[in-house]
Scaffold this active site. Structure first.
Site, mmCIF file in Angstrom:
data_model
loop_
_atom_site.group_PDB
_atom_site.id
_atom_site.type_symbol
_atom_site.label_atom_id
_atom_site.label_comp_id
_atom_site.label_asym_id
_atom_site.label_seq_id
_atom_site.Cartn_x
_atom_site.Cartn_y
_atom_site.Cartn_z
ATOM 1 N N SER A 289 48.070 63.325 10.573
ATOM 2 C CA SER A 289 48.524 62.587 9.595
ATOM 3 C C SER A 289 50.250 62.373 9.999
ATOM 4 O O SER A 289 50.727 62.853 10.442
ATOM 5 C CB SER A 289 48.528 63.198 8.243
ATOM 6 O OG SER A 289 49.112 62.365 7.218
ATOM 7 N N TYR B 109 49.571 69.747 1.544
ATOM 8 C CA TYR B 109 48.836 68.655 2.603
ATOM 9 C C TYR B 109 49.808 68.469 3.813
ATOM 10 O O TYR B 109 49.504 68.741 5.034
ATOM 11 C CB TYR B 109 48.538 67.645 1.848
ATOM 12 C CG TYR B 109 47.970 66.522 2.822
ATOM 13 C CD1 TYR B 109 46.610 66.713 3.060
ATOM 14 C CD2 TYR B 109 48.805 65.344 3.239
ATOM 15 C CE1 TYR B 109 45.974 65.800 4.164
ATOM 16 C CE2 TYR B 109 48.032 64.502 4.269
ATOM 17 C CZ TYR B 109 46.825 64.728 4.558
ATOM 18 O OH TYR B 109 46.135 63.651 5.687
#
Length: 301
Positions: free
Chosen positions: A173, A186
């Protein structure tokens, strides 16, 4: 130290040549490799990026192995892959469970064969600040987003190394390069995933297994429903289809790192060069927002 600096200066002419070479290659389309007959394993294939990636590989005459914890979702993906002409094998797997990964991987090798393209796509996200994020959620974030990559790779890499042929894809990501509030677990896990990709790449080079390729995908917010109401001035929320198009092109042309959009790459460079005070202003301009649970409350004076 002086000797080291002088040795580095000797590398400047080579650096300039490599920069020129990279610039020229921008205008020369790289030929896509064939994946016909390859055994492709995709984790998290029951929805989103994993599902669309499976569809694309199904069109390329590969043999598919689909993993997901959601039985209904993965069966739907498999049905479409079969309609597209791909021989497809389905396994319900909990990627937060190491033993489940190992036991299922053993079945794959026995029933299907040696995986030659591994796409570690499964992921979870919890949008909350540290105080509101439950311990179990932090553990699951790392188990799925990072540790699962170790277990799948340890299982399927030996055959790739033996044949000096294969490809390991890490779906990370933009949050693996830059951080935002309320995604602490995350972001931390995705930084680890990017580190996993880079370390694996270097290790394969050190072991002279140049036929085993690696690719890492780092997209901005994607419209998959995992994060509610994401918005940023970097651009609109990405549609899964456009991200998968970039991912497939990157895999087939053996790109090491894929940023979607490319402005994410520029941002990562800027964060390593400019002063922190300027970066604070820049983050305000980028203005990343999404729905999140905030457990910490500032006491009124």
């Amino acid at each position: 130290m002086i000797k080291f600096i002088l040795n580095c200066l000797l590398l400047v002419p080579i650096l300039l040549i490599f920069i020129l070479e990279s610039f020229v290659k921008l205008f020369i389309p790289k030929k896509r490799k064939s994946v016909v007959g390859e055994i492709v394993l995709i984790t998290g294939a029951g929805h989103g990026i994993g599902r669309l990636t499976a569809y694309e590989f199904a069109k390329l005459q590969t043999k598919l192995v689909l993993w997901d914890i959601n039985k209904n979702g993965i069966e739907e993906t498999a049905a479409e892959c079969r309609r597209l002409g791909a021989k497809t094998h389905v396994f319900v797997v909990d990627c937060s469970n190491r033993e489940d990964i190992y036991s299922t991987a053993k079945k794959v090798k026995t029933e299907v064969g040696d995986v030659s393209i591994l796409i570690n796509n499964a992921g979870v996200v919890f949008t909350s600040d540290l105080m509101a994020t439950e311990d179990l959620h932090i553990e699951k974030t790392f188990e799925v987003n990072v540790l699962a990559h170790f277990w799948t790779t340890k299982t399927f890499l030996p055959a790739m190394m033996k044949n000096n042929h294969g490809h390991i894809v890490t779906v990370a990501s933009a949050a693996g390069h830059t951080v935002v509030p309320y995604l602490m677990a995350y972001c931390s896990s995705k930084f680890a995933a990017v580190g996993f990709h880079r370390a694996l790449t270097e290790e394969l080079a050190a072991l002279r297994r140049t036929g085993v390729k690696t690719t890492c995908l780092c997209p901005n917010f994607i419209n998959t429903g995992f994060i509610k109401n994401p918005r940023t001035s970097l651009g609109p929320t990405l549609e899964p289809k456009e991200v998968v198009e970039k991912l497939m092109h990157g895999i087939l042309t053996e790109q090491k790192m894929i940023f979607v959009p490319f402005s994410v790459c520029i941002l990562t460079i800027v964060e390593r060069i400019f002063p922190e005070r300027f970066l604070r202003l820049l983050r305000r301009k980028i203005n990343v927002k999404f729905d999140a649970v905030v457990g910490y409350k500032v006491k009124e004076q």
